[in-house]
Design a protein around this motif. Sequence first.
Motif, mmCIF file in Angstrom:
data_model
loop_
_atom_site.group_PDB
_atom_site.id
_atom_site.type_symbol
_atom_site.label_atom_id
_atom_site.label_comp_id
_atom_site.label_asym_id
_atom_site.label_seq_id
_atom_site.Cartn_x
_atom_site.Cartn_y
_atom_site.Cartn_z
ATOM 1 N N THR A 31 45.337 3.340 18.230
ATOM 2 C CA THR A 31 45.289 4.684 18.796
ATOM 3 C C THR A 31 45.805 5.666 17.751
ATOM 4 O OG1 THR A 31 47.496 4.466 19.762
ATOM 5 C CG2 THR A 31 45.606 3.866 21.158
ATOM 6 N N THR A 33 46.783 10.198 16.883
ATOM 7 C CA THR A 33 46.943 11.609 17.273
ATOM 8 C C THR A 33 46.167 12.478 16.312
ATOM 9 O OG1 THR A 33 49.132 11.277 18.237
ATOM 10 C CG2 THR A 33 48.572 13.514 17.555
ATOM 11 N N ASP A 35 45.645 16.154 15.116
ATOM 12 C CA ASP A 35 46.271 17.473 15.139
ATOM 13 C C ASP A 35 45.232 18.498 14.713
ATOM 14 O OD1 ASP A 35 48.057 19.490 15.371
ATOM 15 O OD2 ASP A 35 49.562 18.657 14.033
ATOM 16 N N PRO A 43 47.248 19.462 19.445
ATOM 17 C CA PRO A 43 47.318 18.025 19.158
ATOM 18 C C PRO A 43 46.690 17.232 20.305
ATOM 19 C CG PRO A 43 49.444 18.819 19.914
ATOM 20 C CD PRO A 43 48.548 20.018 19.821
ATOM 21 N N LYS A 45 46.699 13.474 21.666
ATOM 22 C CA LYS A 45 47.478 12.254 21.476
ATOM 23 C C LYS A 45 46.825 11.057 22.150
ATOM 24 C CE LYS A 45 51.942 12.760 21.482
ATOM 25 N NZ LYS A 45 53.337 12.991 21.910
ATOM 26 N N ASP A 46 47.205 9.876 21.646
ATOM 27 C CA ASP A 46 46.793 8.592 22.233
ATOM 28 C C ASP A 46 45.282 8.455 22.347
ATOM 29 O OD1 ASP A 46 49.480 7.805 22.561
ATOM 30 O OD2 ASP A 46 49.617 8.944 24.421
ATOM 31 N N ASN A 187 48.489 5.036 14.904
ATOM 32 C CA ASN A 187 49.692 4.356 15.360
ATOM 33 C C ASN A 187 49.640 2.887 14.946
ATOM 34 O OD1 ASN A 187 50.489 6.718 16.743
ATOM 35 N ND2 ASN A 187 49.225 6.148 18.497
ATOM 36 N N GLU A 363 55.245 18.156 21.601
ATOM 37 C CA GLU A 363 54.188 18.829 20.844
ATOM 38 C C GLU A 363 53.402 19.708 21.801
ATOM 39 O OE1 GLU A 363 51.798 16.344 18.342
ATOM 40 O OE2 GLU A 363 53.433 14.937 18.014
#
Length: 515
Positions: A31, A33, A35, A43, A45-46, A187, A363
């Motif tokens: 996974t 993020t 930005d 952003p 995320k995931d 990640n 964030e």
Amino acid sequence: MKKLYLTLLVLVLASLGVKADNWGEWEEYTTGTFDAHWWYKKPMKDLRVERRTDKSNSDRVQYKVCGMYGDTPGYPPIDLIINANFAEEGGPKGEDVYIWVDDQYIESYDINGKKTEIWVCDAYSYYDKYPSSDPAEQMQYVNSSYYRPETGTFVIYAMYHYEDGTVPFLDAFYEDRAHGEETLTLNGAEFKNYTAEFSNGRFEKVGGSPAYMTDVCLNDLGQIKMTVQRGTSVNVRDIANAMDKGSLPCTTVTSDGTATIPFDGGEGDYTLVYLTYKADMTPYQMGSAALHYDPNWTMLGDGLFTDPFMSVFVQGDLVNNLGIRLPDEAWTYSVKVEESTETPGLYRIINPYGATAPLWDVELTNLKLDKKSNYSMIVNACDPERVYIPTQHCGYYLGSYEIKHFSEAATYLEEGYDAASVPAHLWGKLRDGVISFGDGTADDNVVGVSANGSPAPLYGRAMTLRLPGATSIVEIEGSVDAESVYYNLQGIRVDNPAHGIYIRLQGTKVNKVAL
């Protein structure tokens, strides 16, 4: 030219009867993020990331960032495809992996009742498809997009445009926002975090000598060297090189903690220059932050602050976009407080949105916090019955615009009215060591924020500042032994938290934790 080389390679393979795009199956990878600083400006995320390899050339890899684009109602999310050639070096230093994003549709945008298709590619590919009259235009972007496997970071110089390639688009607001660097951070335990984190920066005297102090988190870095130099127009590169060679005195930090950096102690502007090192002690990145030192302030100690500004301003973003509901008590937290030695009753909250604030690790969608520079909130309580907060930058930015906070009483004074003309309920009060303001209403706010001169009235939470020494701050704050109270992201207290993400409140320390 790299794109030309790759095109010729495809033609050669085709002439030999070899499929140029003989890709394997997409496989789950990790996974990440994304930005997005430009078109989406937030952003994400995931995001699920998949990967596949060219069966005829293992150096050619594609990454698919799933469900990244497509905010248009009724349209499915659209994936972003990133191409990588591990045989080609890229990046500013030529030490990373060459990547590119072929031109691809991302969504339809309704402008003036007309559906307009929006596309994206990296800048080098953009000028390959839409040539410029200036041959050097494309070449300046040859290394602007790259992948750094060590940190799992993709840097993409993105170009958002109409289907025919025209840029800018939509309206004047987007003229400067149609292209620029965006990052995808993957990640995984195999990736290093080489980002230095600074917090709680302040000037103090240590053993009678002036010093700048800041809390430092190394993450996966081996060490950081830092120095504070007078002025704002310093040569960061030369200073970093001198620190690396050992020819300039500096402070070296090798573990998380508080760094103490001596400086000459004169009033004025300074620049914090730092140089980071990887775990093998090779230099990694240099950087700087602007500082300002005024010796006419003395540190009083730790106080308690209840924030009525950003806590209210970002409430819609937290709830509607991020799904986070912080409990009311989270917005009261410890801060360091100074008092002017020249003007008793003039107080300064150091970094009110620093590491002790609940938003520090969040964030936000459209706001960015400058975490490296120092910001303070001045509170004028020289007249205990007429306390006000002058208009000042709080450290958050909306795009390139500074977010400023203020009390409404200050706006009267700043517009030339005398104190007697200010409605009595707009003043704050200082009593028994506690500064307090009313919480206001929708029709009559007491505090507000502004960006680019446009004010946003705020109401619903009263500001308080309990000055150091007003009562036992230790008793109020709690300690590392204080009981931890958990809330889910909807703000509901959870007595026995299981697996998931929670807001933990311990004393006045608030953070987001994954269990």
